[in-house]
Design an enzyme around this catalytic site. Structure first.
Site, PDB file in Angstrom:
ATOM      1  N   SER A   1       2.928  -5.772  -2.528  1.00  0.00           N
ATOM      2  CA  SER A   1       2.934  -6.802  -3.574  1.00  0.00           C
ATOM      3  C   SER A   1       4.022  -6.536  -4.613  1.00  0.00           C
ATOM      4  O   SER A   1       3.718  -6.186  -5.744  1.00  0.00           O
ATOM      5  CB  SER A   1       1.559  -6.972  -4.220  1.00  0.00           C
ATOM      6  OG  SER A   1       0.808  -5.797  -4.266  1.00  0.00           O
TER       7      SER A   1
ATOM      8  N   GLY B   1       2.595  -0.545  -4.699  1.00  0.00           N
ATOM      9  CA  GLY B   1       3.643   0.474  -4.710  1.00  0.00           C
ATOM     10  C   GLY B   1       4.509   0.322  -3.473  1.00  0.00           C
ATOM     11  O   GLY B   1       4.229  -0.503  -2.598  1.00  0.00           O
ATOM     12  N   LEU B   2       5.535   1.126  -3.407  1.00  0.00           N
ATOM     13  CA  LEU B   2       6.461   1.078  -2.276  1.00  0.00           C
ATOM     14  C   LEU B   2       5.778   1.465  -0.965  1.00  0.00           C
ATOM     15  O   LEU B   2       4.744   2.147  -0.973  1.00  0.00           O
ATOM     16  CB  LEU B   2       7.626   2.037  -2.519  1.00  0.00           C
ATOM     17  CG  LEU B   2       8.588   1.696  -3.654  1.00  0.00           C
ATOM     18  CD1 LEU B   2       9.570   2.844  -3.868  1.00  0.00           C
ATOM     19  CD2 LEU B   2       9.322   0.397  -3.374  1.00  0.00           C
ATOM     20  N   SER B   3       6.385   1.074   0.138  1.00  0.00           N
ATOM     21  CA  SER B   3       5.926   1.515   1.450  1.00  0.00           C
ATOM     22  C   SER B   3       6.020   3.037   1.492  1.00  0.00           C
ATOM     23  O   SER B   3       7.040   3.610   1.117  1.00  0.00           O
ATOM     24  CB  SER B   3       6.819   0.905   2.535  1.00  0.00           C
ATOM     25  OG  SER B   3       6.419   1.347   3.806  1.00  0.00           O
ATOM     26  N   GLY B   4       4.949   3.689   1.899  1.00  0.00           N
ATOM     27  CA  GLY B   4       4.935   5.145   1.971  1.00  0.00           C
ATOM     28  C   GLY B   4       4.484   5.837   0.699  1.00  0.00           C
ATOM     29  O   GLY B   4       4.429   7.068   0.648  1.00  0.00           O
ATOM     30  N   ALA B   5       4.140   5.077  -0.330  1.00  0.00           N
ATOM     31  CA  ALA B   5       3.714   5.685  -1.605  1.00  0.00           C
ATOM     32  C   ALA B   5       2.325   6.309  -1.501  1.00  0.00           C
ATOM     33  O   ALA B   5       2.003   7.239  -2.233  1.00  0.00           O
ATOM     34  CB  ALA B   5       3.754   4.649  -2.728  1.00  0.00           C
ATOM     35  N   GLY B   6       1.478   5.766  -0.597  1.00  0.00           N
ATOM     36  CA  GLY B   6       0.131   6.303  -0.426  1.00  0.00           C
ATOM     37  C   GLY B   6      -0.987   5.312  -0.687  1.00  0.00           C
ATOM     38  O   GLY B   6      -2.147   5.700  -0.832  1.00  0.00           O
ATOM     39  N   LYS B   7      -0.677   4.021  -0.706  1.00  0.00           N
ATOM     40  CA  LYS B   7      -1.676   2.993  -1.008  1.00  0.00           C
ATOM     41  C   LYS B   7      -2.841   3.002  -0.022  1.00  0.00           C
ATOM     42  O   LYS B   7      -4.001   3.007  -0.426  1.00  0.00           O
ATOM     43  CB  LYS B   7      -1.022   1.597  -1.010  1.00  0.00           C
ATOM     44  CG  LYS B   7       0.062   1.427  -2.034  1.00  0.00           C
ATOM     45  CD  LYS B   7       0.763   0.085  -1.913  1.00  0.00           C
ATOM     46  CE  LYS B   7       1.406  -0.151  -0.566  1.00  0.00           C
ATOM     47  NZ  LYS B   7       2.495   0.788  -0.230  1.00  0.00           N
ATOM     48  N   THR B   8      -2.536   2.997   1.262  1.00  0.00           N
ATOM     49  CA  THR B   8      -3.585   2.972   2.288  1.00  0.00           C
ATOM     50  C   THR B   8      -4.396   4.258   2.265  1.00  0.00           C
ATOM     51  O   THR B   8      -5.634   4.224   2.336  1.00  0.00           O
ATOM     52  CB  THR B   8      -2.969   2.730   3.678  1.00  0.00           C
ATOM     53  OG1 THR B   8      -2.308   1.458   3.669  1.00  0.00           O
ATOM     54  CG2 THR B   8      -4.032   2.743   4.766  1.00  0.00           C
TER      55      THR B   8
END
Length: 175
Positions: free
Chosen positions: A86, A12-19
Site C-alpha cells: 500500500s 512497508g516495502l516488499s521484504g520489510a517483514g509485513k507478512t
C-alpha cells in the site's frame, strides 16, 4: 456484549517483514481464542484483485478492495490483519476513514535491507528492468506520517515488533 473489531494495517516495502509480523500477531491472538483474519497482499492479488496491475490507479483499487473486506470483517468483531505494501498515503488514509477502527503499523526497513532479504528475487528483476512499477525502485513509497506503531525490522527482533503491535491492541481495548 459484542466484541469490537479492528483492522491492523501493516504497510512497508516488499521484504520489510509485513507478512512475518502479521502472521506472528495472528498466531498470538488465536492462542488467546480471539477471532482473527489475515489479508495478505500477495494472496489477495491471486484471488480478490486478480487482473489488477501495478499502475497507481490499480494499486489504489487494490487497497480499496482490501479495505472493503477488512471493514466488513471489522464490523463483525474480527481483528483483521492486513499486510500489503500500500505505497500511497492517500489510499491508506481513505481506507482508514472508511474502516474507522484502524491501527496503522509502519514496517520500516531500509531499501538495502529489503533487497538483501529478497527471497523472491523481485528487487533483482526490478533493477534489471524485468519488472516495472516496483515500489522502492521505480515507483514511490510514501511512508505514513503518524502511524500508531513503527516496527524497525532491521533493528528490532520479530518478537519485539509483535509485542509492539499486541501492546497497541491492548492499550486501545481490542485485546
Amino acid at each position: 456484549m459484542s466484541r469490537r473489531g479492528v483492522t491492523v494495517w501493516f504497510t512497508g516495502l516488499s521484504g520489510a517483514g509485513k507478512t512475518t509480523l502479521s502472521c506472528g500477531v495472528a498466531q498470538q491472538l488465536r492462542a488467546w481464542g480471539l477471532p482473527v483474519e489475515v489479508l495478505d497482499g500477495d494472496l489477495v492479488r491471486q484471488h480478490l484483485t486478480k487482473g489488477l496491475g501495478f499502475s497507481k490507479v490499480d494499486r489504489e483499487e487494490n487497497i480499496r478492495r482490501i479495505g472493503f473486506v477488512a471493514e466488513m470483517l471489522t464490523r463483525h468483531g474480527v481483528i483483521v490483519l492486513v499486510s500489503a505494501i500500500s505505497p500511497y498515503r492517500a489510499a491508506r488514509q481513505e481506507v482508514r476513514r472508511y474502516i474507522g477502527s484502524f491501527i496503522e503499523v509502519f514496517v520500516d526497513a531500509p531499501l538495502e535491507v529489503c533487497e538483501r532479504r529478497d527471497v523472491k528475487g523481485l528487487y533483482r528483476k526490478a533493477r534489471a528492468g524485468l519488472i516495472q512499477h516496483f515500489t522502492g525502485i521505480d515507483d514511490p513509497y510514501e511512508p505514513p506520517e503518524q502511524p500508531e506503531v513503527v516496527c524497525k525490522t532491521a533493528e528490532q527482533s520479530i518478537p519485539e515488533c509483535i509485542d509492539l503491535v499486541i501492546q497497541s491492541l491492548k492499550s486501545r481495548g481490542y485485546v
